[in-house]
Scaffold this motif. Structure first.
Motif, PDB file in Angstrom:
ATOM      1  N   LYS A  72       0.833  -1.204   0.000  1.00  0.00           N
ATOM      2  CA  LYS A  72       0.000   0.000   0.000  1.00  0.00           C
ATOM      3  C   LYS A  72       0.865   1.250   0.000  1.00  0.00           C
ATOM      4  CE  LYS A  72      -4.144  -1.881   2.182  1.00  0.00           C
ATOM      5  NZ  LYS A  72      -4.987  -1.926   3.403  1.00  0.00           N
ATOM      6  N   GLY A  73       0.504   2.185  -0.862  1.00  0.00           N
ATOM      7  CA  GLY A  73       1.253   3.424  -0.980  1.00  0.00           C
ATOM      8  C   GLY A  73       2.429   3.346  -1.925  1.00  0.00           C
ATOM      9  N   ARG A  74       2.789   2.140  -2.355  1.00  0.00           N
ATOM     10  CA  ARG A  74       3.924   1.970  -3.275  1.00  0.00           C
ATOM     11  C   ARG A  74       3.486   1.408  -4.624  1.00  0.00           C
ATOM     12  NH1 ARG A  74       7.765  -1.658  -2.165  1.00  0.00           N
ATOM     13  NH2 ARG A  74       6.410  -3.027  -0.930  1.00  0.00           N
ATOM     14  N   PHE A  75       2.490   0.524  -4.609  1.00  0.00           N
ATOM     15  CA  PHE A  75       2.022  -0.118  -5.837  1.00  0.00           C
ATOM     16  C   PHE A  75       0.656   0.437  -6.206  1.00  0.00           C
ATOM     17  CE2 PHE A  75       4.345  -4.483  -5.404  1.00  0.00           C
ATOM     18  CZ  PHE A  75       5.535  -3.805  -5.209  1.00  0.00           C
ATOM     19  N   THR A  76       0.401   0.527  -7.504  1.00  0.00           N
ATOM     20  CA  THR A  76      -0.902   0.980  -7.989  1.00  0.00           C
ATOM     21  C   THR A  76      -1.369   0.059  -9.109  1.00  0.00           C
ATOM     22  OG1 THR A  76      -0.360   3.287  -7.485  1.00  0.00           O
ATOM     23  CG2 THR A  76      -2.211   2.888  -8.960  1.00  0.00           C
ATOM     24  N   ILE A  77      -2.583  -0.454  -8.974  1.00  0.00           N
ATOM     25  CA  ILE A  77      -3.165  -1.285 -10.020  1.00  0.00           C
ATOM     26  C   ILE A  77      -4.106  -0.426 -10.860  1.00  0.00           C
ATOM     27  CG2 ILE A  77      -5.099  -2.085  -8.578  1.00  0.00           C
ATOM     28  CD1 ILE A  77      -4.809  -4.830  -9.984  1.00  0.00           C
ATOM     29  N   SER A  78      -4.073  -0.637 -12.166  1.00  0.00           N
ATOM     30  CA  SER A  78      -4.970   0.070 -13.072  1.00  0.00           C
ATOM     31  C   SER A  78      -5.379  -0.892 -14.186  1.00  0.00           C
ATOM     32  CB  SER A  78      -4.298   1.323 -13.649  1.00  0.00           C
ATOM     33  OG  SER A  78      -3.133   0.981 -14.371  1.00  0.00           O
ATOM     34  N   ARG A  79      -6.345  -0.464 -15.004  1.00  0.00           N
ATOM     35  CA  ARG A  79      -6.799  -1.383 -16.033  1.00  0.00           C
ATOM     36  C   ARG A  79      -7.333  -0.630 -17.236  1.00  0.00           C
ATOM     37  NH1 ARG A  79     -12.236  -3.711 -12.982  1.00  0.00           N
ATOM     38  NH2 ARG A  79     -13.267  -1.700 -12.689  1.00  0.00           N
ATOM     39  N   ASP A  80      -7.359  -1.351 -18.341  1.00  0.00           N
ATOM     40  CA  ASP A  80      -7.975  -0.889 -19.572  1.00  0.00           C
ATOM     41  C   ASP A  80      -9.030  -1.939 -19.916  1.00  0.00           C
ATOM     42  OD1 ASP A  80      -8.714  -0.391 -22.212  1.00  0.00           O
ATOM     43  OD2 ASP A  80      -6.708   0.241 -22.801  1.00  0.00           O
ATOM     44  N   VAL A 138      -4.627  -5.380 -17.443  1.00  0.00           N
ATOM     45  CA  VAL A 138      -4.412  -4.817 -16.118  1.00  0.00           C
ATOM     46  C   VAL A 138      -2.919  -4.511 -15.953  1.00  0.00           C
ATOM     47  CG1 VAL A 138      -4.090  -7.045 -14.961  1.00  0.00           C
ATOM     48  CG2 VAL A 138      -4.970  -5.095 -13.665  1.00  0.00           C
ATOM     49  N   TYR A 139      -2.644  -3.449 -15.236  1.00  0.00           N
ATOM     50  CA  TYR A 139      -1.263  -2.999 -15.029  1.00  0.00           C
ATOM     51  C   TYR A 139      -0.966  -2.945 -13.530  1.00  0.00           C
ATOM     52  CZ  TYR A 139      -2.134  -1.297 -19.750  1.00  0.00           C
ATOM     53  OH  TYR A 139      -2.477  -1.209 -21.068  1.00  0.00           O
ATOM     54  N   LEU A 140       0.308  -3.081 -13.210  1.00  0.00           N
ATOM     55  CA  LEU A 140       0.752  -2.905 -11.831  1.00  0.00           C
ATOM     56  C   LEU A 140       1.978  -2.007 -11.851  1.00  0.00           C
ATOM     57  CD1 LEU A 140       0.218  -3.751  -8.873  1.00  0.00           C
ATOM     58  CD2 LEU A 140       1.975  -5.512  -9.188  1.00  0.00           C
ATOM     59  N   GLN A 141       1.797  -0.774 -11.397  1.00  0.00           N
ATOM     60  CA  GLN A 141       2.907   0.159 -11.258  1.00  0.00           C
ATOM     61  C   GLN A 141       3.522  -0.041  -9.886  1.00  0.00           C
ATOM     62  OE1 GLN A 141       4.241   2.393 -13.519  1.00  0.00           O
ATOM     63  NE2 GLN A 141       5.833   2.667 -11.968  1.00  0.00           N
ATOM     64  N   MET A 142       4.785  -0.403  -9.867  1.00  0.00           N
ATOM     65  CA  MET A 142       5.479  -0.695  -8.616  1.00  0.00           C
ATOM     66  C   MET A 142       6.582   0.335  -8.405  1.00  0.00           C
ATOM     67  SD  MET A 142       5.698  -4.854  -8.877  1.00  0.00           S
ATOM     68  CE  MET A 142       6.838  -4.836 -10.258  1.00  0.00           C
ATOM     69  N   ASN A 143       6.455   1.131  -7.361  1.00  0.00           N
ATOM     70  CA  ASN A 143       7.433   2.155  -7.024  1.00  0.00           C
ATOM     71  C   ASN A 143       8.086   1.837  -5.678  1.00  0.00           C
ATOM     72  OD1 ASN A 143       6.648   3.611  -9.349  1.00  0.00           O
ATOM     73  ND2 ASN A 143       5.077   4.720  -8.197  1.00  0.00           N
ATOM     74  N   SER A 144       9.192   2.486  -5.423  1.00  0.00           N
ATOM     75  CA  SER A 144       9.919   2.305  -4.153  1.00  0.00           C
ATOM     76  C   SER A 144      10.116   0.828  -3.844  1.00  0.00           C
ATOM     77  CB  SER A 144       9.154   2.997  -3.013  1.00  0.00           C
ATOM     78  OG  SER A 144       8.976   4.370  -3.274  1.00  0.00           O
ATOM     79  N   LEU A 145      10.581   0.108  -4.828  1.00  0.00           N
ATOM     80  CA  LEU A 145      10.717  -1.341  -4.671  1.00  0.00           C
ATOM     81  C   LEU A 145      11.753  -1.701  -3.619  1.00  0.00           C
ATOM     82  CD1 LEU A 145      10.319  -2.299  -8.389  1.00  0.00           C
ATOM     83  CD2 LEU A 145       9.004  -3.305  -6.524  1.00  0.00           C
ATOM     84  N   LYS A 146      11.474  -2.790  -2.912  1.00  0.00           N
ATOM     85  CA  LYS A 146      12.338  -3.275  -1.841  1.00  0.00           C
ATOM     86  C   LYS A 146      12.796  -4.698  -2.179  1.00  0.00           C
ATOM     87  CE  LYS A 146       9.452  -0.834   1.550  1.00  0.00           C
ATOM     88  NZ  LYS A 146       8.623  -0.985   2.773  1.00  0.00           N
ATOM     89  N   PRO A 147      13.911  -5.137  -1.619  1.00  0.00           N
ATOM     90  CA  PRO A 147      14.362  -6.515  -1.866  1.00  0.00           C
ATOM     91  C   PRO A 147      13.284  -7.544  -1.530  1.00  0.00           C
ATOM     92  CG  PRO A 147      16.127  -5.256  -0.877  1.00  0.00           C
ATOM     93  CD  PRO A 147      14.911  -4.365  -0.851  1.00  0.00           C
ATOM     94  N   GLU A 148      12.462  -7.275  -0.541  1.00  0.00           N
ATOM     95  CA  GLU A 148      11.416  -8.233  -0.157  1.00  0.00           C
ATOM     96  C   GLU A 148      10.270  -8.294  -1.171  1.00  0.00           C
ATOM     97  OE1 GLU A 148      12.720  -5.798   1.740  1.00  0.00           O
ATOM     98  OE2 GLU A 148      11.174  -4.878   3.036  1.00  0.00           O
ATOM     99  N   ASP A 149      10.290  -7.423  -2.169  1.00  0.00           N
ATOM    100  CA  ASP A 149       9.314  -7.519  -3.260  1.00  0.00           C
ATOM    101  C   ASP A 149       9.746  -8.538  -4.318  1.00  0.00           C
ATOM    102  OD1 ASP A 149       8.971  -3.969  -3.033  1.00  0.00           O
ATOM    103  OD2 ASP A 149       7.547  -5.478  -2.289  1.00  0.00           O
ATOM    104  N   THR A 150      10.946  -9.069  -4.186  1.00  0.00           N
ATOM    105  CA  THR A 150      11.440 -10.059  -5.136  1.00  0.00           C
ATOM    106  C   THR A 150      10.564 -11.303  -5.116  1.00  0.00           C
ATOM    107  OG1 THR A 150      13.722  -9.298  -4.965  1.00  0.00           O
ATOM    108  CG2 THR A 150      13.383 -11.573  -5.689  1.00  0.00           C
TER     109      THR A 150
END
Length: 121
Positions: free
Chosen positions: A64-72, A78-90
């Motif tokens: 929450k606050g880092r990833f955003t889902i959107s769609r067409d 569907v898209y997933l914008q992932m920001n401020s990625l962390k090693p634990e997102d691997t």
């Protein structure tokens, strides 16, 4: 059959961004829900972000606050914008679609093949 094709994974440094895409095609009457799960080595598959049947969005607390889902909707994508990625997102990120093939058929989950996201310096 319903096919889901994902793209956009890769290697990124901590703090970086990636955008995943997932396009659904095939025999689709209606998509009732669509989103993303992920599975890290040795862990269970977990929900990351989704559009629910009611059209709202839901996110894992960890993103929450880092990833955003959107769609067409017109493109069943569907898209997933992932920001401020962390090693634990691997993890391997899997797209799913909760879809009906006909008006009379039940709605079932279809899965993509997965795309690897690695966050490392």
């Amino acid at each position: 059959q319903v096919h889901l094709v994902e793209s956009g994974g890769g290697l990124v440094q901590p703090g970086g961004s990636l955008r995943l895409s997932c396009a659904a095609s095939g025999s689709i009457f209606r998509i009732n829900g669509m989103g993303w799960y992920r599975q890290a080595p040795g862990k269970q598959r977990e929900l990351v972000a989704t559009f629910t049947r009611g059209g709202s969005t839901d996110y894992a607390d960890s993103v929450k606050g880092r990833f955003t889902i959107s769609r067409d909707n017109a493109e069943n994508t569907v898209y997933l914008q992932m920001n401020s990625l962390k090693p634990e997102d691997t993890a391997v990120y899997y797209c799913y679609a909760d879809a009906q093939k006909t008006y009379y058929s039940g709605s079932i989950y279809y899965w993509g093949q997965g795309t690897q996201v690695t966050v490392s310096s």
